[in-house]
Scaffold this active site. Structure first.
Site, mmCIF file in Angstrom:
data_model
loop_
_atom_site.group_PDB
_atom_site.id
_atom_site.type_symbol
_atom_site.label_atom_id
_atom_site.label_comp_id
_atom_site.label_asym_id
_atom_site.label_seq_id
_atom_site.Cartn_x
_atom_site.Cartn_y
_atom_site.Cartn_z
ATOM 1 N N HIS A 77 -0.231 4.736 6.941
ATOM 2 C CA HIS A 77 0.537 5.368 5.846
ATOM 3 C C HIS A 77 0.843 6.779 6.033
ATOM 4 C CE1 HIS A 77 -2.451 2.188 4.335
ATOM 5 N NE2 HIS A 77 -1.454 1.849 3.806
ATOM 6 N N ASP B 176 -3.117 8.437 7.561
ATOM 7 C CA ASP B 176 -3.995 7.585 8.156
ATOM 8 C C ASP B 176 -3.599 6.757 9.352
ATOM 9 O OD1 ASP B 176 -3.092 5.531 6.746
ATOM 10 O OD2 ASP B 176 -4.613 5.359 5.386
ATOM 11 N N SER C 130 0.788 -1.046 0.211
ATOM 12 C CA SER C 130 0.127 -0.072 -0.071
ATOM 13 C C SER C 130 0.676 1.310 -0.159
ATOM 14 C CB SER C 130 -0.960 0.091 1.243
ATOM 15 O OG SER C 130 -0.334 -0.094 2.261
#
Length: 359
Positions: free
Chosen positions: A326, A323, A40
């Site tokens: 990340h 978040d 991610s």
């Protein structure tokens, strides 16, 4: 030491602005193509079409990105977006699901959120494309390039000049080993044995990448994932620390073995160059000295990611985390710039991406 970190992080911000301005004026990129594998931290939309909770194709993700929400797990750019800018590309590298025709000649992004080195990692969130699956997609691209350029020899010659970055392994810990409610790996392996198994599989994957043309390969080490707000909420900080030390201890073990793997690959493949990017070292600098005021919570709501249509903080450049897992665009600029142009000898091993590109 804190004073040195203060100077380094300030220099990183100044270099980021200067490098991007220089990139815009340069014209042709420093390499003909850039290929990306990872999770991610690098995903730019490959998970959009998957049945998974690990998605970022909705607001407030992309709030500071020109195209809005694209599947990037950031308010703006990812580390590989910054890297692409610094390499001189005038457009970001397309995701595998969107790359078409001759566009693949300039590179493809295969990264998938929640993916790991092991196929099983992150599966509790739904579908993902593990490193083995990303390699299969890369082989599909290799076939496309062979057809476009007139054969495998021409494809190899083209790919030999390209930059490859691989950043993966975090989910093998936070979405596997340290999640005993869903996985048994912590019962079956000691931390050292688990790391050894990961590195063995990773080595085989990188050998495949080498076999199909990769000669300039940068491996992003794992960052301080034990400091992620989600892990702090789950475990609580270790007494006397601001992070979950057992997770970061595993990260250190993994990164040490990854450095050894880089040395082995370089010794065994004299026609290639592999390098290690010390994300852990860069990410544990004096963030507050660089202007970051919030280092232990995310800018947008949610325990596992931003809630759809949530209103994020306004001072996003003052947060290290976007978040619960990340980095913000501002933090990714730090990572990307020091990966591209090392500020200290410990940032990379043995060379930075700008040097790799020049080989």
């Amino acid at each position: 030491m804190a004073c040195n970190h203060h100077k380094l992080w300030r220099v990183a911000f100044l270099l980021s602005l200067l490098s991007i301005l220089q990139t815009c004026a340069r014209g042709d990129p420093q390499v003909p193509c850039y290929f990306i594998l990872g999770d991610s931290l690098s995903d730019n939309g490959n998970n959009n079409a998957l049945s998974t909770k690990a998605k970022a194709n909705f607001k407030p993700y992309g709030i500071d990105f020109p195209l809005g929400p694209t599947g990037r797990f950031s308010n703006g750019r990812t580390i590989v977006d910054v890297t692409a800018e610094l390499l001189g590309f005038d457009e970001y590298i397309p995701s595998f699901i969107s790359a078409r025709g001759r566009a693949v000649l300039k590179g493809v992004n295969y990264a998938s959120a929640s993916a790991g080195i092991l196929d099983e990692s992150g599966k509790q969130l739904g579908q993902a494309i593990p490193l083995s699956g990303q390699l299969k997609n890369y082989l599909d691209t290799f076939s496309q390039i062979s057809k476009i350029l007139g054969g495998g020899t021409a494809a190899h010659k083209h790919l030999n000049k390209c930059i490859f970055t691989v950043g993966i392994g975090s989910n093998d810990f936070i979405n596997n080993y340290f999640m005993p409610s869903a996985f048994r790996t912590s019962e079956l392996y000691t931390p050292d044995r688990f790391v050894a198994a990961l590195i063995d599989q990773y080595s085989q994957n990188l050998q495949t990448l080498y076999k199909y043309g990769a000669r300039k390969v940068a491996l992003f080490g794992l960052g301080p994932i034990g400091c992620a707000p989600a892990e702090l909420a789950w475990y609580g900080a270790t007494p006397g620390s601001i992070c979950v030390d057992k997770i970061n201890d595993a990260v250190v073990r993994f990164n040490k073995r990854l450095i050894s793997l880089v040395d082995d690959l370089n010794n065994n493949h004299k026609d290639a160059k592999f390098t290690y990017i010390n994300i852990l070292g860069i990410g544990t600098g004096d963030a507050k000295a660089a202007g970051f005021k919030v280092t232990n919570s995310g800018c947008c709501g949610g325990q596992t990611g931003c809630l759809p249509l949530a209103t994020p903080c306004k001072n996003r450049d003052e947060y290290t985390f976007w978040d619960e897992f990340h980095p913000t665009d501002a933090m990714n600029v730090i990572f990307g710039n020091r990966a591209y142009k090392a500020l200290t000898p410990t940032d990379v091993h043995p060379i930075d991406i700008s040097t790799l590109a020049s080989l």
